[in-house]
Design a protein around this motif. Structure first.
Motif, mmCIF file in Angstrom:
data_model
loop_
_atom_site.group_PDB
_atom_site.id
_atom_site.type_symbol
_atom_site.label_atom_id
_atom_site.label_comp_id
_atom_site.label_asym_id
_atom_site.label_seq_id
_atom_site.Cartn_x
_atom_site.Cartn_y
_atom_site.Cartn_z
ATOM 1 N N ASN A 244 0.812 -1.223 0.000
ATOM 2 C CA ASN A 244 0.000 0.000 0.000
ATOM 3 C C ASN A 244 0.842 1.268 0.000
ATOM 4 N N LYS A 245 2.142 1.132 0.266
ATOM 5 C CA LYS A 245 3.034 2.286 0.244
ATOM 6 C C LYS A 245 3.841 2.358 -1.053
ATOM 7 N N GLU A 246 3.576 1.434 -1.936
ATOM 8 C CA GLU A 246 4.241 1.481 -3.240
ATOM 9 C C GLU A 246 3.720 2.685 -4.034
ATOM 10 N N SER A 247 4.430 3.061 -5.075
ATOM 11 C CA SER A 247 4.091 4.245 -5.861
ATOM 12 C C SER A 247 2.657 4.193 -6.381
ATOM 13 N N LEU A 248 1.929 5.323 -6.237
ATOM 14 C CA LEU A 248 0.571 5.415 -6.767
ATOM 15 C C LEU A 248 0.566 5.289 -8.288
ATOM 16 N N LEU A 249 1.626 5.763 -8.919
ATOM 17 C CA LEU A 249 1.742 5.625 -10.377
ATOM 18 C C LEU A 249 1.651 4.169 -10.782
ATOM 19 N N HIS A 250 2.314 3.296 -10.018
ATOM 20 C CA HIS A 250 2.331 1.875 -10.342
ATOM 21 C C HIS A 250 1.037 1.182 -9.927
ATOM 22 N N ARG A 251 0.476 1.576 -8.793
ATOM 23 C CA ARG A 251 -0.709 0.890 -8.266
ATOM 24 C C ARG A 251 -2.009 1.367 -8.892
ATOM 25 N N LYS A 252 -2.060 2.675 -9.271
ATOM 26 C CA LYS A 252 -3.317 3.258 -9.750
ATOM 27 C C LYS A 252 -3.308 3.608 -11.228
ATOM 28 N N GLY A 253 -2.138 3.639 -11.853
ATOM 29 C CA GLY A 253 -2.089 4.055 -13.254
ATOM 30 C C GLY A 253 -2.157 5.562 -13.366
ATOM 31 N N THR A 254 -2.426 6.036 -14.588
ATOM 32 C CA THR A 254 -2.427 7.485 -14.869
ATOM 33 C C THR A 254 -3.723 7.904 -15.538
ATOM 34 N N ALA A 255 -4.379 8.897 -14.939
ATOM 35 C CA ALA A 255 -5.568 9.506 -15.541
ATOM 36 C C ALA A 255 -5.201 10.912 -15.990
ATOM 37 N N LEU A 256 -5.432 11.198 -17.267
ATOM 38 C CA LEU A 256 -5.144 12.516 -17.821
ATOM 39 C C LEU A 256 -6.463 13.241 -18.081
ATOM 40 N N ILE A 257 -6.575 14.462 -17.566
ATOM 41 C CA ILE A 257 -7.798 15.245 -17.762
ATOM 42 C C ILE A 257 -7.426 16.695 -18.052
ATOM 43 N N TRP A 258 -8.394 17.420 -18.622
ATOM 44 C CA TRP A 258 -8.225 18.852 -18.866
ATOM 45 C C TRP A 258 -8.568 19.620 -17.587
ATOM 46 N N GLU A 259 -7.699 20.560 -17.225
ATOM 47 C CA GLU A 259 -7.954 21.391 -16.053
ATOM 48 C C GLU A 259 -7.526 22.828 -16.320
ATOM 49 N N LYS A 260 -8.243 23.750 -15.689
ATOM 50 C CA LYS A 260 -7.858 25.161 -15.746
ATOM 51 C C LYS A 260 -7.064 25.490 -14.486
ATOM 52 N N ARG A 261 -5.855 25.951 -14.676
ATOM 53 C CA ARG A 261 -4.996 26.298 -13.548
ATOM 54 C C ARG A 261 -4.337 27.642 -13.794
ATOM 55 N N ASP A 262 -4.101 28.346 -12.695
ATOM 56 C CA ASP A 262 -3.416 29.631 -12.784
ATOM 57 C C ASP A 262 -1.920 29.394 -12.915
ATOM 58 N N GLU A 263 -1.312 30.131 -13.820
ATOM 59 C CA GLU A 263 0.140 30.065 -13.960
ATOM 60 C C GLU A 263 0.705 31.473 -13.974
ATOM 61 N N THR A 264 1.843 31.641 -13.340
ATOM 62 C CA THR A 264 2.478 32.953 -13.231
ATOM 63 C C THR A 264 3.728 32.992 -14.100
ATOM 64 N N VAL A 265 3.809 34.007 -14.939
ATOM 65 C CA VAL A 265 4.969 34.185 -15.807
ATOM 66 C C VAL A 265 5.580 35.558 -15.555
ATOM 67 N N THR A 266 6.835 35.685 -15.861
ATOM 68 C CA THR A 266 7.547 36.951 -15.672
ATOM 69 C C THR A 266 7.723 37.639 -17.011
ATOM 70 N N LYS A 267 7.332 38.911 -17.067
ATOM 71 C CA LYS A 267 7.485 39.701 -18.280
ATOM 72 C C LYS A 267 8.241 40.988 -17.982
ATOM 73 N N ARG A 268 8.929 41.475 -18.984
ATOM 74 C CA ARG A 268 9.637 42.757 -18.856
ATOM 75 C C ARG A 268 8.820 43.826 -19.577
ATOM 76 N N VAL A 269 8.488 44.878 -18.869
ATOM 77 C CA VAL A 269 7.707 45.974 -19.438
ATOM 78 C C VAL A 269 8.521 47.255 -19.379
ATOM 79 N N LYS A 270 8.284 48.134 -20.358
ATOM 80 C CA LYS A 270 9.013 49.401 -20.419
ATOM 81 C C LYS A 270 8.172 50.485 -19.752
ATOM 82 N N LEU A 271 8.773 51.177 -18.811
ATOM 83 C CA LEU A 271 8.098 52.249 -18.083
ATOM 84 C C LEU A 271 8.189 53.551 -18.867
#
Length: 313
Positions: A244-271
């Protein structure tokens, strides 16, 4: 003189009209007629006597209001794994490559709402209202299979580094329709249950071989007739391994789904004062994410209600 001039004008007009008529006749006979024959010939060729062979094509349009599931399986992957020295019982590089290839398929065909994979297989679920390729089963299956296979080769080095790909892998596919949410969830539950059964067996088998000193034949004989509880007991009592402590990847497999997540990026702006400044910009992005968790119970589906469509659609 006036009468003579009028007569000459009429005669000139008559002659001009005659020449015009003859010139147009020349166009018709010398230019238009060959063109007409050319187009008529092309049309005849397109509608040739051989066109009847199209009647042998089978209508494979998938029934509407059903989830379309395309499942891929590695062809002769036992041999492929041996020749490419996959780690046993699980090779995280190979599993990662499978997931990356599946993500490539989902990004190409955005009507896939969920994909589930384990070992050398992956199932792709098209939403029930999808009209990709006019719902033709052959088109859906071949596109998924070709995109997955080419991605597997394309991303090989990303996971295996300088280890060469000795020969191209193959994947066979099938299409199955599921008319209700319950049917679809039961199908995915079946595949995850299969993942658990196979992984538990393989974990015990290769532990007996690698750590217990048994041959593969001896390990196979040792596990004949054993239940899940027996296998767990062998791991825990003889090798101090809690399954039960073995890797979840090995025991449960992989489910891929679409999700909306916030991501932060760095941009350079001219003042206004011509200086540049780095600012952090947060945006919401829809992308494919992996989950290694239980999908048999209700929790996963309650946390991701957008996967399934209304049964009354």
């Amino acid at each position: 003189m006036r009468y003579g001039n009028t007569l000459m004008k009429k005669w000139s007009t008559l002659m001009l009209n005659q020449k015009t008529y003859r010139f147009r006749g020349c166009i018709k006979s010398c230019i238009l007629t060959p063109l007409v024959r050319l187009f008529n010939s092309s049309s005849t060729m397109a509608k040739s006597k051989f066109e009847y062979v199209r009647n042998f094509e089978t209508d494979d349009t998938c029934l509407r209001n059903c989830y379309v599931v395309v499942r891929l399986d590695g062809r002769n992957f036992h041999k492929f794994a041996e020749q490419h020295n996959f780690a046993k019982p699980n090779d995280n590089r190979a599993l990662g490559l499978m997931s990356r290839s599946a993500r490539s398929v989902m990004e190409e065909l955005e009507d896939i709402v969920i994909a589930y994979g384990q070992s050398d297989e992956f199932s792709f679920v098209f939403k029930r209202t999808s009209n990709w390729f006019k719902r033709r089963a052959s088109k859906l299956m071949t596109h998924v299979a070709s995109q997955f296979s080419s991605s597997y080769v394309f991303y090989w080095k990303e996971f295996f580094g300088e280890q060469p790909l000795l020969y191209p892998p193959g994947f066979d596919g099938r299409v199955v329709l599921y008319p209700s949410n319950r049917n679809l969830k039961d199908y995915l539950s079946w595949r995850q249950a299969d993942c658990h059964i196979n992984n538990l067996y393989n974990t015990v088998f290769w532990t007996l071989v690698q750590n217990g000193g048994l041959t593969t034949t001896q390990a196979e004989d040792r596990l004949k007739g054993t239940l899940a509880a027996d296998k767990n007991e062998i791991l825990f009592s003889e090798f101090d391994i809690n399954y039960n402590k073995e890797s979840l990847l090995h025991r449960k497999g992989t489910a891929l789904i679409w999700e909306k997540r916030d991501e932060t990026v760095t941009k350079r702006v001219k003042l206004p004062n011509e200086e540049e400044k780095e600012v952090h910009v947060t945006r919401t992005r829809r992308s494919v994410h992996a989950h290694h968790c239980d999908i048999i119970g209700d929790q996963f589906w309650e946390e991701h209600p957008d996967i399934l469509e209304d049964d009354n659609c």
